[in-house]
Scaffold this motif. Structure first.
Motif, PDB file in Angstrom:
ATOM      1  N   VAL A  73     -26.402 -21.958  -5.537  1.00 56.84           N
ATOM      2  CA  VAL A  73     -27.953 -22.071  -5.630  1.00 56.84           C
ATOM      3  C   VAL A  73     -27.958 -21.764  -7.005  1.00 56.84           C
ATOM      4  O   VAL A  73     -26.979 -21.326  -7.650  1.00 56.84           O
ATOM      5  CB  VAL A  73     -29.088 -20.530  -5.227  1.00 56.84           C
ATOM      6  CG1 VAL A  73     -30.333 -20.893  -5.391  1.00 56.84           C
ATOM      7  CG2 VAL A  73     -29.041 -20.855  -3.748  1.00 56.84           C
ATOM      8  N   LEU A  74     -28.372 -22.693  -8.648  1.00 60.43           N
ATOM      9  CA  LEU A  74     -28.669 -22.338  -9.493  1.00 60.43           C
ATOM     10  C   LEU A  74     -29.603 -21.315  -9.933  1.00 60.43           C
ATOM     11  O   LEU A  74     -31.040 -22.187  -9.561  1.00 60.43           O
ATOM     12  CB  LEU A  74     -28.633 -23.882 -10.577  1.00 60.43           C
ATOM     13  CG  LEU A  74     -28.842 -23.313 -11.854  1.00 60.43           C
ATOM     14  CD1 LEU A  74     -27.161 -23.472 -12.134  1.00 60.43           C
ATOM     15  CD2 LEU A  74     -29.298 -24.676 -12.471  1.00 60.43           C
ATOM     16  N   ILE A  75     -29.627 -20.069 -10.350  1.00 55.68           N
ATOM     17  CA  ILE A  75     -30.059 -19.088 -10.898  1.00 55.68           C
ATOM     18  C   ILE A  75     -29.873 -18.951 -12.483  1.00 55.68           C
ATOM     19  O   ILE A  75     -29.706 -18.665 -12.784  1.00 55.68           O
ATOM     20  CB  ILE A  75     -30.375 -17.782 -10.190  1.00 55.68           C
ATOM     21  CG1 ILE A  75     -30.333 -17.870  -8.837  1.00 55.68           C
ATOM     22  CG2 ILE A  75     -30.956 -16.748 -10.943  1.00 55.68           C
ATOM     23  CD1 ILE A  75     -30.141 -17.228  -8.020  1.00 55.68           C
ATOM     24  N   THR A  76     -30.904 -19.423 -13.120  1.00 56.15           N
ATOM     25  CA  THR A  76     -31.333 -19.248 -14.796  1.00 56.15           C
ATOM     26  C   THR A  76     -31.935 -19.157 -14.867  1.00 56.15           C
ATOM     27  O   THR A  76     -33.952 -18.621 -14.147  1.00 56.15           O
ATOM     28  CB  THR A  76     -30.585 -20.981 -15.216  1.00 56.15           C
ATOM     29  OG1 THR A  76     -30.793 -20.736 -17.013  1.00 56.15           O
ATOM     30  CG2 THR A  76     -31.528 -21.955 -14.973  1.00 56.15           C
ATOM     31  N   LYS A  77     -31.952 -18.540 -16.608  1.00 55.72           N
ATOM     32  CA  LYS A  77     -34.129 -18.141 -17.208  1.00 55.72           C
ATOM     33  C   LYS A  77     -33.969 -18.789 -18.273  1.00 55.72           C
ATOM     34  O   LYS A  77     -33.337 -19.604 -18.947  1.00 55.72           O
ATOM     35  CB  LYS A  77     -33.718 -16.992 -16.923  1.00 55.72           C
ATOM     36  CG  LYS A  77     -33.090 -15.838 -18.339  1.00 55.72           C
ATOM     37  CD  LYS A  77     -32.667 -14.560 -18.083  1.00 55.72           C
ATOM     38  CE  LYS A  77     -32.107 -13.767 -19.213  1.00 55.72           C
ATOM     39  NZ  LYS A  77     -31.873 -12.243 -19.566  1.00 55.72           N
ATOM     40  N   ILE A 111     -23.521 -18.652  -2.469  1.00 52.62           N
ATOM     41  CA  ILE A 111     -22.967 -18.440  -3.751  1.00 52.62           C
ATOM     42  C   ILE A 111     -24.237 -18.383  -5.172  1.00 52.62           C
ATOM     43  O   ILE A 111     -24.686 -20.205  -5.265  1.00 52.62           O
ATOM     44  CB  ILE A 111     -21.875 -19.063  -3.973  1.00 52.62           C
ATOM     45  CG1 ILE A 111     -21.019 -18.477  -3.431  1.00 52.62           C
ATOM     46  CG2 ILE A 111     -21.551 -18.794  -5.728  1.00 52.62           C
ATOM     47  CD1 ILE A 111     -19.357 -20.347  -3.121  1.00 52.62           C
ATOM     48  N   GLY A 112     -24.871 -17.563  -6.146  1.00 55.95           N
ATOM     49  CA  GLY A 112     -25.757 -18.079  -6.994  1.00 55.95           C
ATOM     50  C   GLY A 112     -25.140 -18.658  -8.790  1.00 55.95           C
ATOM     51  O   GLY A 112     -24.198 -17.685  -8.339  1.00 55.95           O
ATOM     52  N   PHE A 113     -25.443 -19.136  -9.320  1.00 63.01           N
ATOM     53  CA  PHE A 113     -24.766 -19.663  -9.891  1.00 63.01           C
ATOM     54  C   PHE A 113     -25.621 -19.233 -11.298  1.00 63.01           C
ATOM     55  O   PHE A 113     -26.921 -19.790 -11.361  1.00 63.01           O
ATOM     56  CB  PHE A 113     -24.023 -21.318 -10.199  1.00 63.01           C
ATOM     57  CG  PHE A 113     -22.163 -21.068  -9.473  1.00 63.01           C
ATOM     58  CD1 PHE A 113     -21.114 -20.921 -10.499  1.00 63.01           C
ATOM     59  CD2 PHE A 113     -22.493 -21.763  -8.256  1.00 63.01           C
ATOM     60  CE1 PHE A 113     -20.253 -21.225  -9.417  1.00 63.01           C
ATOM     61  CE2 PHE A 113     -21.496 -21.942  -7.648  1.00 63.01           C
ATOM     62  CZ  PHE A 113     -20.236 -21.740  -8.120  1.00 63.01           C
ATOM     63  N   ASP A 114     -25.188 -18.608 -12.430  1.00 61.70           N
ATOM     64  CA  ASP A 114     -25.943 -18.819 -13.498  1.00 61.70           C
ATOM     65  C   ASP A 114     -25.990 -20.234 -14.195  1.00 61.70           C
ATOM     66  O   ASP A 114     -24.612 -20.900 -13.868  1.00 61.70           O
ATOM     67  CB  ASP A 114     -25.358 -17.730 -14.905  1.00 61.70           C
ATOM     68  CG  ASP A 114     -25.874 -17.402 -16.278  1.00 61.70           C
ATOM     69  OD1 ASP A 114     -27.063 -18.054 -16.351  1.00 61.70           O
ATOM     70  OD2 ASP A 114     -25.046 -17.950 -17.008  1.00 61.70           O
ATOM     71  N   VAL A 155     -23.041 -14.128  -3.354  1.00 58.87           N
ATOM     72  CA  VAL A 155     -22.573 -13.506  -4.565  1.00 58.87           C
ATOM     73  C   VAL A 155     -23.290 -14.254  -6.075  1.00 58.87           C
ATOM     74  O   VAL A 155     -24.073 -15.122  -5.536  1.00 58.87           O
ATOM     75  CB  VAL A 155     -21.119 -14.231  -4.444  1.00 58.87           C
ATOM     76  CG1 VAL A 155     -21.069 -15.901  -4.217  1.00 58.87           C
ATOM     77  CG2 VAL A 155     -20.331 -13.334  -6.015  1.00 58.87           C
ATOM     78  N   MET A 156     -22.774 -13.717  -6.851  1.00 54.82           N
ATOM     79  CA  MET A 156     -24.183 -14.140  -8.149  1.00 54.82           C
ATOM     80  C   MET A 156     -23.076 -14.188  -8.988  1.00 54.82           C
ATOM     81  O   MET A 156     -22.140 -12.935  -9.743  1.00 54.82           O
ATOM     82  CB  MET A 156     -24.671 -13.440  -8.431  1.00 54.82           C
ATOM     83  CG  MET A 156     -25.571 -14.113  -9.523  1.00 54.82           C
ATOM     84  SD  MET A 156     -26.446 -15.610  -9.232  1.00 54.82           S
ATOM     85  CE  MET A 156     -26.797 -16.386 -11.005  1.00 54.82           C
ATOM     86  N   ILE A 157     -22.598 -15.569  -9.631  1.00 56.29           N
ATOM     87  CA  ILE A 157     -21.039 -15.402 -10.850  1.00 56.29           C
ATOM     88  C   ILE A 157     -22.175 -15.681 -11.700  1.00 56.29           C
ATOM     89  O   ILE A 157     -23.304 -16.945 -12.432  1.00 56.29           O
ATOM     90  CB  ILE A 157     -20.529 -16.654 -10.592  1.00 56.29           C
ATOM     91  CG1 ILE A 157     -20.149 -16.532  -8.963  1.00 56.29           C
ATOM     92  CG2 ILE A 157     -19.701 -17.323 -11.468  1.00 56.29           C
ATOM     93  CD1 ILE A 157     -19.727 -17.599  -7.833  1.00 56.29           C
ATOM     94  N   GLY A 158     -21.786 -15.398 -13.490  1.00 57.90           N
ATOM     95  CA  GLY A 158     -22.361 -15.584 -14.230  1.00 57.90           C
ATOM     96  C   GLY A 158     -21.446 -15.116 -15.576  1.00 57.90           C
ATOM     97  O   GLY A 158     -20.675 -14.079 -15.339  1.00 57.90           O
ATOM     98  N   ASN A 159     -21.607 -15.236 -16.746  1.00 62.96           N
ATOM     99  CA  ASN A 159     -20.937 -15.201 -17.879  1.00 62.96           C
ATOM    100  C   ASN A 159     -21.797 -13.369 -18.983  1.00 62.96           C
ATOM    101  O   ASN A 159     -21.229 -12.744 -19.548  1.00 62.96           O
ATOM    102  CB  ASN A 159     -21.313 -15.665 -19.014  1.00 62.96           C
ATOM    103  CG  ASN A 159     -22.506 -16.532 -19.862  1.00 62.96           C
ATOM    104  OD1 ASN A 159     -23.538 -16.637 -19.317  1.00 62.96           O
ATOM    105  ND2 ASN A 159     -22.837 -15.906 -20.908  1.00 62.96           N
ATOM    106  N   SER A 160     -22.709 -13.134 -18.935  1.00 60.02           N
ATOM    107  CA  SER A 160     -23.953 -12.094 -18.768  1.00 60.02           C
ATOM    108  C   SER A 160     -23.763 -10.874 -17.273  1.00 60.02           C
ATOM    109  O   SER A 160     -24.484 -10.854 -16.622  1.00 60.02           O
ATOM    110  CB  SER A 160     -25.485 -12.346 -18.474  1.00 60.02           C
ATOM    111  OG  SER A 160     -26.253 -10.890 -19.113  1.00 60.02           O
ATOM    112  N   LEU A 161     -23.039 -10.185 -17.721  1.00 61.64           N
ATOM    113  CA  LEU A 161     -23.225  -8.643 -16.984  1.00 61.64           C
ATOM    114  C   LEU A 161     -24.523  -8.309 -16.755  1.00 61.64           C
ATOM    115  O   LEU A 161     -24.679  -7.765 -15.890  1.00 61.64           O
ATOM    116  CB  LEU A 161     -22.509  -7.132 -17.908  1.00 61.64           C
ATOM    117  CG  LEU A 161     -20.660  -7.625 -18.211  1.00 61.64           C
ATOM    118  CD1 LEU A 161     -20.168  -7.096 -18.480  1.00 61.64           C
ATOM    119  CD2 LEU A 161     -19.848  -7.881 -16.501  1.00 61.64           C
ATOM    120  N   ARG A 162     -25.361  -7.705 -18.365  1.00 61.75           N
ATOM    121  CA  ARG A 162     -26.940  -7.753 -18.191  1.00 61.75           C
ATOM    122  C   ARG A 162     -27.543  -7.907 -16.633  1.00 61.75           C
ATOM    123  O   ARG A 162     -28.397  -7.772 -16.064  1.00 61.75           O
ATOM    124  CB  ARG A 162     -27.016  -7.486 -19.619  1.00 61.75           C
ATOM    125  CG  ARG A 162     -29.208  -6.929 -20.162  1.00 61.75           C
ATOM    126  CD  ARG A 162     -29.254  -7.099 -20.379  1.00 61.75           C
ATOM    127  NE  ARG A 162     -31.045  -7.176 -20.764  1.00 61.75           N
ATOM    128  CZ  ARG A 162     -31.651  -7.369 -20.173  1.00 61.75           C
ATOM    129  NH1 ARG A 162     -31.594  -8.976 -20.082  1.00 61.75           N
ATOM    130  NH2 ARG A 162     -32.881  -7.264 -20.346  1.00 61.75           N
TER     131      ARG A 162
END
Length: 231
Positions: free
Chosen positions: A120-124, A7-10, A172-179
Motif C-alpha cells: 500500500v502506498l501511503i503518501t501525503k 506493507i505501507g510505503f511512503d 509495517v510502515m516504511i519511510g524516511n520521515s520519523l515524524r
C-alpha cells in the motif's frame, strides 16, 4: 508473533527523490531576496511561514510556493517587485514538472515483496502532484492500493491498514520521515521501519524511538526483504 501481511510505503524520499528540488528552489529564492535580508533570517522566516500555513495549504509544492511569496512580502515590507514574485511562481511551476528519479533498490525491493504481502502506498501532499509523480514513476500498478492523505497520524494508519489489510498489528510502515512515517505507525500498533534520506525537511525531524520494540532502521530498501523475514 503475528504474521505480517501488509506493507505501507511512503513515497517522497522513500521511493523517489523529492526534497532535493525544494532545496534547489530555496537556494534560488535566497538569491532573489539577497538584496533584502541575510540567508539565515530568510530561512527562519520561510520555515515559520511553512509551519504557519500547513493548516491552510497542506503539504507540497503549492503551499511551499505560497509561503515563499508570503515571506518575500514580509521581508521587503510589501515592496517586493512584481517581477520577483513572478520568478518565485515560475520556480514553483518548474518544481511541479521535475522528473522522477527512483532511489536505489526500489524496483528490486517491491518485486521481491509483492508476492508475499499487500503493498500500500501511503503518501501525503497535493493530490494532483502526487498522482503525477506516481504515474511517472512507473510504480502505480505495483501497489495493491494507493492512499493520498492530508496528514499521517496514528488514526490514519489504523484506518488504512484496516481498509487494505488485516489491521495495524499485522502491518509495517516504511519511510524516511520519523515524524510522519514511523512514529504514528508505531502509535497505531504497526511496525515502523525508518529508511533515512540524506535530505529531510526540518518539519519532519523527530527523535528515533529506539526503545520501541517494533522500531527498526535500514539504510537502504535493498535490506528490507531480509529484515521483514526476521520480524
Amino acid at each position: 508473533m503475528t504474521r505480517l501481511t501488509t506493507i505501507g510505503f511512503d513515497a517522497d524520499d522513500t521511493l523517489w527523490h523529492n526534497e532535493q528540488f525544494f532545496r534547489l528552489t530555496q537556494e534560488r529564492f535566497t538569491d532573489l531576496l539577497a538584496p533584502h535580508t541575510d540567508t539565515e533570517s530568510l530561512h527562519e522566516r520561510l520555515l515559520a511561514a511553512e509551519r504557519r500555513n500547513l493548516g491552510h495549504y497542506g503539504y507540497g509544492i503549492k503551499g511551499f510556493t505560497l509561503s515563499m511569496i508570503e515571506t518575500a512580502i514580509e521581508v521587503t515590507g510589501g515592496k517586493i517587485p512584481a517581477a520577483v514574485i513572478a520568478e518565485i511562481m515560475e520556480a514553483g511551476r518548474e518544481m511541479l514538472s521535475h522528473p522522477i528519479e527512483l532511489l536505489p533498490d526500489v524496483d528490486q525491493a517491491i518485486e521481491t515483496l509483492a508476492p508475499d504481502f499487500r503493498l500500500v502506498l501511503i503518501t501525503k501532499g497535493d493530490l494532483l502532484d502526487q498522482e503525477r509523480k506516481l504515474a511517472q514513476s512507473g510504480l502505480g500498478e505495483r501497489f495493491d492500493a494507493v492512499e493520498i492523505v492530508s496528514e499521517k497520524t496514528a488514526e490514519t494508519y489504523d484506518r488504512l491498514f484496516r481498509r487494505h489489510g488485516d489491521g495495524a498489528e499485522r502491518a509495517v510502515m516504511i519511510g524516511n520521515s520519523l515524524r510522519s512515517d514511523v512514529i504514528p505507525a508505531l502509535e497505531a500498533g504497526s511496525w515502523g521501519i525508518h529508511v533515512p534520506h540524506d535530505l529531510t525537511w526540518e518539519l519532519e525531524h523527530a527523535e528515533p524511538p529506539r526503545d520501541h520494540p517494533r522500531f527498526r532502521l535500514v539504510e537502504r530498501l535493498g535490506a528490507l526483504p531480509e529484515l521483514l523475514r526476521r520480524l
